[in-house]
Write a protein that holds these residues in place. Structure first.
Motif, mmCIF file in Angstrom:
data_model
loop_
_atom_site.group_PDB
_atom_site.id
_atom_site.type_symbol
_atom_site.label_atom_id
_atom_site.label_comp_id
_atom_site.label_asym_id
_atom_site.label_seq_id
_atom_site.Cartn_x
_atom_site.Cartn_y
_atom_site.Cartn_z
ATOM 1 N N TYR A 46 -25.368 -21.104 -27.981
ATOM 2 C CA TYR A 46 -25.409 -19.784 -27.350
ATOM 3 C C TYR A 46 -25.777 -18.769 -28.428
ATOM 4 O O TYR A 46 -25.274 -18.836 -29.552
ATOM 5 N N MET A 57 -21.035 -21.607 -15.413
ATOM 6 C CA MET A 57 -21.278 -20.840 -16.634
ATOM 7 C C MET A 57 -19.998 -20.199 -17.146
ATOM 8 O O MET A 57 -19.817 -18.997 -17.021
ATOM 9 N N SER A 72 -29.681 -27.102 -19.164
ATOM 10 C CA SER A 72 -29.518 -25.660 -19.374
ATOM 11 C C SER A 72 -28.966 -24.987 -18.128
ATOM 12 O O SER A 72 -29.225 -25.415 -17.012
ATOM 13 N N ASN A 73 -28.246 -23.889 -18.363
ATOM 14 C CA ASN A 73 -27.907 -22.959 -17.291
ATOM 15 C C ASN A 73 -29.175 -22.249 -16.844
ATOM 16 O O ASN A 73 -30.213 -22.388 -17.472
ATOM 17 N N HIS A 103 -31.381 -18.949 -16.884
ATOM 18 C CA HIS A 103 -31.552 -17.907 -17.892
ATOM 19 C C HIS A 103 -31.733 -16.558 -17.213
ATOM 20 O O HIS A 103 -32.256 -15.634 -17.804
ATOM 21 N N VAL A 147 -24.024 -16.093 -19.351
ATOM 22 C CA VAL A 147 -25.377 -16.151 -19.897
ATOM 23 C C VAL A 147 -26.368 -15.404 -19.011
ATOM 24 O O VAL A 147 -26.122 -15.181 -17.835
ATOM 25 N N SER A 148 -27.456 -15.022 -19.621
ATOM 26 C CA SER A 148 -28.590 -14.490 -18.865
ATOM 27 C C SER A 148 -29.831 -14.504 -19.757
ATOM 28 O O SER A 148 -29.895 -15.282 -20.711
ATOM 29 N N PRO A 163 -24.214 -10.839 -21.806
ATOM 30 C CA PRO A 163 -24.530 -12.218 -21.429
ATOM 31 C C PRO A 163 -25.402 -12.866 -22.509
ATOM 32 O O PRO A 163 -26.405 -12.290 -22.924
ATOM 33 N N TYR A 164 -25.015 -14.021 -22.961
ATOM 34 C CA TYR A 164 -25.726 -14.667 -24.072
ATOM 35 C C TYR A 164 -26.933 -15.457 -23.593
ATOM 36 O O TYR A 164 -27.038 -15.807 -22.418
ATOM 37 N N GLY A 165 -27.797 -15.771 -24.520
ATOM 38 C CA GLY A 165 -28.858 -16.734 -24.246
ATOM 39 C C GLY A 165 -28.188 -18.106 -24.143
ATOM 40 O O GLY A 165 -27.393 -18.479 -25.008
ATOM 41 N N PRO A 166 -28.467 -18.883 -23.064
ATOM 42 C CA PRO A 166 -27.725 -20.123 -22.830
ATOM 43 C C PRO A 166 -27.943 -21.190 -23.912
ATOM 44 O O PRO A 166 -29.034 -21.295 -24.476
#
Ligand code: FES
Ligand code: FES
Lengths: 164, 457, 753
Positions: free
Chosen positions: C346, C531, C470-471, C473, C535-536, C442-445
């Motif tokens: 993350y 999640m 991955s989640n 994005h 994340v986003s 929100p973090y980068g996944p």
């Protein structure tokens, strides 16, 4: 209490423990110094006190009575930018620009006390200041450009009464 | 003529004396070798050597900030002049590439270079002499397999006669006893291992033992507190200034991770030490802690009670004080603390990234103000690319008087120790470079420049 | 650079414009408004019309006067639904409009994203500003110009084909001319755009492709108000939020009387787990926030995954599988098969200026000044959260510091709106603290990728299997559940359910398909819906990890094939523009396979962003100190082709920035957490690149393609930079790193002694 900012004295009605940053931004309505962390970790709030670069987010105004505070607004104006500002415009040294005023003030403090600061010294001096956009190389270029411009400015006899 | 004869006699005596000293001092050159191939060393030996080099903190002195590892050139200010550390990479021309293992062993044991030259005791051979042959062999294997770097340090800047290396023979005669560590049969193995590491490669005494006017450690005051790079190295014996008493476990935690919740983070030159010790096996760090704990001894009942009480008080949170408008020095100091320090030092964020509750600070409890001055002026710079505690320096914000007010308040508010009386002068001397303060990130093996923000002289 | 300078548009410029000829409605007077918004009678955007496919964002907003307005005094106003995020939009869009309208760029008033007056262009994201908005504005401008010429033809009695637009006037062959302002008529531009426009040919360009100084820089370097953080409205209160110590924590009962009694405190707002304080002065708000933080007790829940074991956690969490690409089907060929697994942790946006917003509930209308990337979606989320009708909420984009994707901007806007609702009549500014930004954005996944491929005897890749975990994005607003305050309030809105969506745009699968010609190929997305770590979108989305994996693996295969990495890439590349970019970078770098001194290495990487945007190739030289694990980067050379280079300096600036930012991600960055709390709460616990680690030199070579469509460029460097670094590291040390970041400790541990 009284604060001397960019050459003029201001009567400020604030708790003496207030960090300078809030007083600059709110009471004096000066925009340049920015809030970035409030922890002394990023340098976005850098201004000069008695010629030295300091973190305004951690400097309570009670320490500053009688001292000379300078911000980016004191380096020149949009119509008549000072050498440091001119250099950043010429080099287009900004992306979002949020970190830039802090960079300028730290660089200004260095070049004022050491007009011939080496490239390496410039780089080391800026270490406390963070930029997230990755504008670092342009910032370095701009400060080097400012080093030249400040010398020329210092050599030409004062034109007008712009204080730099 | 009587006087003439006396002179002749004196002259003869000097000649004989000099010759005698010379004979005593003379060391032969050890023949150069071709730098050995990596394959000539056993990988396990190299790896063992890496750990030992970490204990020895070799990189600290033999690497210039931003320069290549072990390539030397670091400025080491001493009371006698400036020394530049040597290049200990296996470069044949400028490093130790032509040193045989015997030459390396001799340097460690006797403080003599390959060509027979006496080495300055900035290289702590008074400690390294304790190192066993086997460990020296491993260290040699490690160093000879580093990346060779061509780099020659600047020549030392020492006044006559200190620039004559033969003089060092005299110094050695007075202060240096060579020979590997001899185990103390009265102590267990762990203690002996600790003593071997602490007094040998670890050379803790180089900083933590006071020195005499000729720069030699005062043997009788072993680990009683010394000085290094502009910092006080606190006493590791019974007179430790730590408000919470150290014990084997807390020493272990501190050395292992570079911080302890009851003591804060390692800073100054100690940051580099703990940064390096990360490579060591737990057992070695335990051994060192055991030994140092034994040097500290059992605290008095009174001291322990005080320490316990403090820990109890800490649990209920910071002692917040309102900002006072009291115009006295103490009042001003309180206001400065409240405004500039409390946001971090009273926000309850745990170690190592939060500000330490200053009731726990050895620095604030220390006999002299030097470390407190260094911390306030220069802080803890951010480590590059590594998590690290950061403390901003206030050198350019606080005047010496304001600093004095602040430290006065800290001393009075957070300790039961008497006020420091020389803060203003000390601070001035720190700023003007009379004391060279090395400034480093916490718990890191990298250095920053000295006296960041110091006033130009 | 010495470039002509465009003055920033000021309020005065606009007030000078009178007698607008388009239908107008009046907006409330606000003391601080976004650039140019003040007192401007303006046109609301037209609803989406069905019709032929129009270029760029014209497809959604076809009416010309939604984009361009010409007043009786000939002044030109251009509207864009996109926002300035530090990428120079305000300058490049002016250049583009000026080109087709035949007016100096400096004379154009540009109005950016504002739900009351500009077109809805969704999010300013995916490097599509010039691509979408630029294209729309350019076509609209060209059509407006032609309409003006038509009108002038009647007035001047000269056939249209003999007339030319020039410097704000239409001129005939006899020297007769007439100003734009004299020919415009009410509603004249209130027509839908045509699918085809008469665009200027590249050799006639005056402004496009020329370096122009950015309009926003002078104000930013002289202390002019530039950011939402700089807003000061009369009677404005300062607010601070108090966040839970961890996700899923719930607030216990709290008696806030002592906080309310603090100097300057106007209100303490509690709504479920949402807690905030508003005060007259900013420092009073900060002090009250600190006190309130000390007072609040939370019930925490240990629901975060095990950070030490992310690859396994991700694989276990798979909820759905999607086929991103499939070709051929013969996975048995080849003489040798290789495989590898890559991991990206993350990572944060970590803007330098923590999120900030101003909101004002006035007469039943909520106005929110926000640095969101999407004023329209943000408005929708805020309206839902507040239970207000859409037309009672107005979102005005006001710059913040660089965001690099979906950071805390929308959440802060939601915070401000929620607090302002409790304090009607008074504008409220919410400024997040540093730890709030670090802990709550929100973090980068995190992503896990596995790749396996076979080489045939000639060293060609014959098959390729790629799997990514991955989640999503993309968890941007649209609904109240995407806003932190929306989730925290009582009753809270649940976060939107993440769905896997595989489109050409790409999400977690962005750039998961290699651009190389490989006959048998299969790419799968193992989608993770759950999640627990929020994340986003972070700059580049999945492209960062995918390009890192693909381009690392390409080097590994090249090595196995005994080929030079650049040659190997060219051998598998047909796209001529890709080939051109690859060879431009290699030549400019002076690429070779000659051995380098110990500890030094070179690395190469390439990607076409999203497989349909900018081409970027990059070579770098690095030094590795084995003893410390530290990497230094003395030299980087890159080449980029983003179609027609409308604003070359801006392309350069963004590419340099992207490279340096990606270096920071790649060398240092990783969000740390334990089972309950995120541990990366500031710059000491989430270090990013500082000056001491910047590359020695960094060259950007622009491969210009005049006349060809704009390709988004702002995110193109993120992926290739990471892979080039990995490849250089492998070249320097013989060891490859598969897990990001390449922290000194990890490099040292990998290299051994
Ligand atoms: S805001 Fe002052 S150092 Fe970051
Ligand atoms: S230019 Fe955006 S943070 Fe430096």
């Amino acid at each position: 209490m009284k604060l001397n900012v960019n050459g003029s004295t201001h009567e400020v009605d604030a708790d003496p423990a207030t960090p300078l940053l809030y007083v600059l931004r709110n009471d004096l309505e000066l925009n340049a110094a920015k809030f970035g962390c409030g922890l002394g970790q990023c340098g976005a709030c850098t201004v000069m006190v008695d010629g030295k670069a300091i973190f305004s987010c951690l400097t309570p105004i009670l320490l500053l009575e009688g001292r000379e505070i300078k911000t980016v607004e004191g380096l020149g104006t949009i119509d008549s930018p000072g050498p440091m500002q001119q250099a950043f415009i010429e080099e287009q040294a900004a992306q979002c620009g949020y970190c830039i005023p802090g960079m300028m003030m730290r660089a200004q403090a260095l070049l004022q006390s050491k007009p011939d600061a080496s490239d390496a010294e410039i780089q080391v001096t800026l270490e406390p200041n963070l930029c997230r956009c990755g504008t670092h190389l342009r910032i370095l270029k701009a400060v080097k450009r400012a080093r030249e411009l400040m010398k020329t400015a210092a050599m030409t006899p004062a034109s007008g009464e712009r204080k730099v | 003529m009587k006087f003439g004869r006396f002179l002749t006699g004196l002259g003869a005596l000097i000649v004989v004396g000099v010759a005698g000293v010379f004979v005593y001092a003379w060391r032969p050159e050890i023949a150069p070798i071709k730098p050995p191939e990596r394959a000539s060393f056993d990988q396990a030996l190299i790896e063992h050597g890496a750990k030992l080099a970490a204990v020895g903190n070799c990189t600290a002195c033999h690497t210039n900030p931003g320069g290549k590892s072990f390539a030397g050139g670091l400025t080491i200010p001493t009371p006698f002049g400036t020394i530049y550390s040597s290049n200990i990479t296996p470069d044949a021309e400028t490093g130790i590439g032509t040193w045989s293992e015997a030459a390396f062993q001799r340097a460690m044991r006797d403080g003599v270079g390959r060509k027979g030259e006496h080495l300055y005791p900035a290289f702590p051979y008074d400690h390294f002499t304790n190192v066993s042959d086997d460990d020296n062999r491993a260290l040699y294997a490690f160093l000879m397999t580093r990346q060779p770097v061509k780099a020659t340090p600047p020549p030392n800047e020492l006044p006559f006669p200190l620039n004559v290396r033969l003089v060092l023979a005299g110094w050695k005669m007075l202060f240096f006893r060579d020979g590997a560590y001899q185990a103390d049969a009265g102590q267990n193995e762990e203690w002996n291992r600790g003593a071997y590491l602490v007094n040998g490669l670890g050379h803790c005494g180089a900083c933590h033992t006071p020195r005499n006017s000729l720069g030699a450690e005062k043997v009788s005051l072993h680990l009683a507190g010394g000085e290094a790079e502009g910092w006080s190295a606190f006493a590791l014996n019974g007179s430790s200034p730590a408000p919470v008493v150290w014990d084997k476990d807390s020493l272990y935690t501190y050395l292992r991770q570079g911080w302890h919740p009851d003591h804060g983070v390692a800073n100054g030159p100690m940051g580099e030490v703990t940064g390096n010790l990360g490579l060591l096996p737990d057992s070695d760090i335990r051994a060192m802690s055991t030994y140092i704990a034994s040097i500290m001894g059992e605290p008095s009942a009174e001291r322990r009670a005080k320490s316990d009480k403090l820990l109890e008080e800490i649990k209920s949170g910071p002692i917040t004080s309102a900002i006072s408008n009291d115009p006295s020095s103490g009042g001003k100091g309180a206001a400065i603390y409240k405004a500039a320090c409390a946001a971090c030092h009273e926000n309850g964020r745990p170690q190592p990234f939060g500000g330490l509750d200053l009731r726990l600070s050895s620095t604030v409890h220390a006999p002299d103000a030097q470390n407190a001055i260094n911390m306030v002026l220069y802080g803890l710079p951010a480590a590059n690319g590594r998590t690290s505690a950061i403390m901003p320096g206030f050198a350019d914000v606080l005047t010496n008087d304001q600093l004095n007010d602040l430290l006065g308040h800290l001393r009075q508010h957070f300790t039961d120790q008497p006020a420091w009386t020389d803060v203003v002068q000390r601070a001035a001397d720190t700023r003007n470079g009379k004391y060279h303060v090395s400034v480093r990130p916490s718990d890191g093996i990298e250095r920053g420049p000295s006296n960041i923000g110091a006033e130009d002289q | 650079m010495n470039a002509p300078r465009l003055p920033n548009v000021t309020r005065r410029n606009l007030l000078l414009g009178t007698g607008a000829l388009v239908v107008s409605f009046s907006l409330k007077d606000h003391a601080f408004a976004q650039e140019g918004e003040l007192n401007v009678p303006a046109k609301p955007p037209e609803p989406v019309a069905a019709g032929p496919k129009l270029p760029g964002s014209l497809a959604d907003t076809p009416s010309l006067d939604a984009w361009i307005r010409i007043d009786a005094d000939s002044s030109v106003t251009v509207y864009t639904g996109k926002a300035e995020l530090g990428q120079g939009t305000k300058t490049s869009l002016r250049q583009i409009a000026a080109e087709e309208l035949e007016v100096p760029p400096a004379s154009i008033n540009l109005i950016t994203a504002d739900t009351a007056i500009t077109p809805d262009e969704g999010f300013t994201a995916g490097s599509q500003t010039v691509q979408n908005s630029g294209t729309a504005i350019r076509n609209a401008a060209a059509q407006v110009r032609e309409i003006l010429i038509q009108q002038a033809s009647g007035k001047l009695q000269v056939p249209a084909d003999q007339l030319k637009a020039q410097n704000g006037r239409i001129a005939g062959p006899d020297g007769k001319s007439i100003g734009y302002g004299e020919v415009v008529m009410t509603d004249m531009l209130h027509v839908d755009a045509q699918p085809k426009s008469k665009l200027k040919s590249p050799d006639a360009y005056e402004y496009i492709g020329k370096p122009f100084a950015r309009v926003d820089i002078p104000a930013k370097v002289t202390g002019g108000p530039a950011y939402v953080q700089d807003m000061r409205l009369p009677g404005m209160l300062h607010a601070r939020v108090v966040r839970p110590p961890s996700w899923f924590a719930t607030l216990k009962d709290i008696d806030t009387a002592s906080i309310k009694a603090m100097p300057g405190v106007v209100a303490v707002i509690r709504d479920g787990n949402f807690l905030a304080v508003a005060a007259e002065k900013e420092f009073q708000a900060v002090q009250a926030m600190r006190a309130l933080t000390g007072l609040a007790e939370w019930e925490e829940k240990p629901r975060l995954p095990n950070e030490q074991d992310l690859p396994a956690v991700l694989q276990r969490s798979e909820s759905e599988q999607g086929v991103v690409a499939e070709a051929g089907g013969d996975f048995t060929g080849g003489v040798k098969t290789f495989s590898a697994q890559f991991m990206r942790p993350y990572q944060m946006h970590a803007s330098i200026g923590p999120s900030c917003s101003v909101a004002h509930l006035d007469n039943g209308t909520m106005t929110v000044w926000t640095h969101t990337q999407g004023v329209y979606p943000d408005r929708k989320a805020i309206a839902q959260m507040l239970g207000m009708p859409l037309d009672k909420v107005r979102c005005i984009h006001t710059e913040g510091s660089g965001c690099y994707g979906h950071n805390g901007a929308d959440d802060a806007a939601g915070d401000a709106a929620l607090i302002a609702r409790a304090l009607p009549g008074r504008p409220v500014k919410v400024q997040w603290m540093r730890d709030q930004e670090h802990l709550w954005e929100p973090y980068g996944p995190a992503m896990l990728t596995k790749v396996s491929a076979s080489l045939d005897a000639s060293g060609k890749i014959v098959n390729w299997k790629y799997d990514l975990w991955s989640n999503t994005h993309s968890a941007r607003p649209g609904s109240a559940g995407a806003l932190l305050p929306g989730q925290l309030m009582e009753p809270g809105y649940p976060p939107d359910k993440p769905v896997m969506s595989i489109t050409p745009l790409g999400n977690g699968d962005r750039n998961a398909i290699p651009l190389y010609s490989i006959p048998n190929l299969r790419v799968l997305w193992h989608f993770i819906a759950d999640m627990p770590v929020r994340v986003s979108s972070l700059r580049g989305l999945g492209a960062y990890a995918n390009v890192f994996s693909i381009e690392s693996f390409m080097d590994q295969l090249a090595k196995e094939a005994g080929a030079d990495p650049v040659e190997f890439r060219l051998k598998h590349m047909e796209d001529p523009r890709a080939r051109k970019v690859i060879s431009t970078a290699a030549e400019a770098f002076n690429w070779s396979s000659n051995p380098m001194p110990e500890g030094r290495g070179r690395g190469f990487a390439f990607a076409k962003y999203k497989n349909h945007a900018a081409y970027l190739a990059l070579a770098m030289e690095i030094d590795v100190d084995k003893e410390t694990g530290k990497i230094r980067v003395p030299r980087i050379v890159s080449a980029v082709d983003c179609g027609e280079a409308a604003a070359p300096d801006s392309i350069r600036n963004q590419t340099e920035g992207g490279i340096i930012q990606s270096l920071s991600w790649t060398m240092y960055e990783e969000v740390n957490f334990d089972n309950t709390r995120i541990r990366s709460s500031d710059w000491s616990t989430y270090p990013i690149l500082r000056f001491s680690a910047v590359p020695g030199t960094l060259d950007v070579h622009i491969v210009d393609n005049p006349g060809s469509p704009y390709l988004g460029v702002a995110e193109a460097a993120q992926g290739p930079t990471s892979a080039a670094l990995a490849n250089a590291l492998a070249n320097a040390t013989g060891k490859r790193l598969y897990n990001l970041p390449f922290s000194p400790a990890r490099v040292k541990a990998t290299l051994g002694v």
